[in-house]
Design a protein around this motif. Sequence first.
Motif, PDB file in Angstrom:
ATOM      1  N   LEU A  31       0.891  -1.437   0.039  1.00  0.00           N
ATOM      2  CA  LEU A  31      -0.180   0.137  -0.012  1.00  0.00           C
ATOM      3  C   LEU A  31       0.595   1.373   0.112  1.00  0.00           C
ATOM      4  O   LEU A  31       1.860   1.620   0.345  1.00  0.00           O
ATOM      5  N   ILE A  32       0.844   2.158  -1.095  1.00  0.00           N
ATOM      6  CA  ILE A  32       1.547   3.792  -1.706  1.00  0.00           C
ATOM      7  C   ILE A  32       0.698   4.757  -0.366  1.00  0.00           C
ATOM      8  O   ILE A  32      -0.783   4.496  -0.981  1.00  0.00           O
ATOM      9  N   LEU A  33       0.449   5.155   0.866  1.00  0.00           N
ATOM     10  CA  LEU A  33       0.079   6.071   1.358  1.00  0.00           C
ATOM     11  C   LEU A  33       0.511   7.144   1.143  1.00  0.00           C
ATOM     12  O   LEU A  33       1.861   8.082   1.213  1.00  0.00           O
ATOM     13  N   ILE A  34      -0.700   8.126   0.784  1.00  0.00           N
ATOM     14  CA  ILE A  34       0.139   9.430   0.399  1.00  0.00           C
ATOM     15  C   ILE A  34      -0.713  10.608   1.496  1.00  0.00           C
ATOM     16  O   ILE A  34      -1.719  10.436   1.202  1.00  0.00           O
ATOM     17  N   GLN A  35       0.085  11.408   1.371  1.00  0.00           N
ATOM     18  CA  GLN A  35       0.080  12.127   2.598  1.00  0.00           C
ATOM     19  C   GLN A  35      -1.171  13.957   2.421  1.00  0.00           C
ATOM     20  O   GLN A  35      -1.227  13.651   1.070  1.00  0.00           O
ATOM     21  N   TYR A  56      -1.384  -5.038   5.784  1.00  0.00           N
ATOM     22  CA  TYR A  56      -0.477  -4.023   4.565  1.00  0.00           C
ATOM     23  C   TYR A  56       0.789  -3.958   4.891  1.00  0.00           C
ATOM     24  O   TYR A  56       1.239  -3.033   5.503  1.00  0.00           O
ATOM     25  N   VAL A  57       1.960  -3.815   3.358  1.00  0.00           N
ATOM     26  CA  VAL A  57       3.059  -3.570   4.202  1.00  0.00           C
ATOM     27  C   VAL A  57       3.101  -1.907   3.132  1.00  0.00           C
ATOM     28  O   VAL A  57       2.419  -1.757   1.524  1.00  0.00           O
ATOM     29  N   VAL A  58       2.912  -1.100   4.033  1.00  0.00           N
ATOM     30  CA  VAL A  58       2.807   0.673   4.094  1.00  0.00           C
ATOM     31  C   VAL A  58       3.764   1.674   3.532  1.00  0.00           C
ATOM     32  O   VAL A  58       4.997   1.470   4.439  1.00  0.00           O
ATOM     33  N   LEU A  59       3.708   1.871   2.305  1.00  0.00           N
ATOM     34  CA  LEU A  59       5.237   2.946   2.568  1.00  0.00           C
ATOM     35  C   LEU A  59       4.936   4.115   2.434  1.00  0.00           C
ATOM     36  O   LEU A  59       3.639   4.289   1.229  1.00  0.00           O
ATOM     37  N   LEU A 106       8.528  -0.081  -3.962  1.00  0.00           N
ATOM     38  CA  LEU A 106       7.430  -1.282  -2.661  1.00  0.00           C
ATOM     39  C   LEU A 106       7.753  -2.743  -3.433  1.00  0.00           C
ATOM     40  O   LEU A 106       7.137  -3.312  -2.619  1.00  0.00           O
ATOM     41  N   ARG A 107       7.014  -2.241  -4.530  1.00  0.00           N
ATOM     42  CA  ARG A 107       6.671  -4.250  -5.466  1.00  0.00           C
ATOM     43  C   ARG A 107       7.642  -4.692  -5.123  1.00  0.00           C
ATOM     44  O   ARG A 107       7.792  -6.039  -4.769  1.00  0.00           O
ATOM     45  N   GLU A 108       8.808  -4.567  -5.239  1.00  0.00           N
ATOM     46  CA  GLU A 108      10.334  -5.061  -5.697  1.00  0.00           C
ATOM     47  C   GLU A 108      10.891  -5.105  -4.353  1.00  0.00           C
ATOM     48  O   GLU A 108      11.679  -6.494  -3.957  1.00  0.00           O
TER      49      GLU A 108
END
Length: 232
Positions: A31-35, A56-59, A106-108
Amino acid sequence: MNASHVSIPSYDGQSFSAYLSLPPKGTGPGLILIQEIWGVNEHIRAVADQYAMDGYVVLAPDIFWRQKPGVDLQYTEADTKFAYQYMTNLDAPNTVRDLQSAAQALRERPEVTGKIASLGFCMGGRLSYALAATGAVDGAVCYYGGGIQNNLEQAPAIQAPILFHYAELDDHIPPTAVAAVQAAFAGRSNAQFHVYPGVGHGFNCWSRPLYNQRAAALARGRTLQWLAENLG
């Protein structure tokens, strides 16, 4: 929480920081979390940890790094003035490229064991929409994304599932704007819309005056169900 700051390589040979929060089991969908405009602040880091606890793996990448790395503002009047300056000066095309770089990073990561989605609030909601239009994510969630109605030419490019949350009494996004976005996705099965009655912009943020517990809980529940259905 198992959280840290990591470095993400940018498309133009530089690097920027992101807050990484790992789930208790260590692996999961991404999960890409956008501020919001206040940076990767305490609230955004807490939201990242919240979704990490859900598996979730959150970035959460630093969106403003090209202006000033490490922006971390509070919801005060003074800090909000700085936040609006950062938003006004944001280079949108470069920012979307940076988000694509973050999505690829993130995918990698070895902790990511499936698909990835983006999730953003306000400015981040608009950027989540723009990122989905590039095809870099397998789904996108947009909380009260201001300005999406001005970028509807991107809608046909969004083939992945997308979830929109809007506030009925949003003083930044009028009902006509919400209707325009809904019209752009009319007849398409990949888009889902929810409008929350009686609440205003920023209802999800417990650090802001317009926070609404019921709407926030309902939207979060719907988001978790949507993520589970679309990311596995």
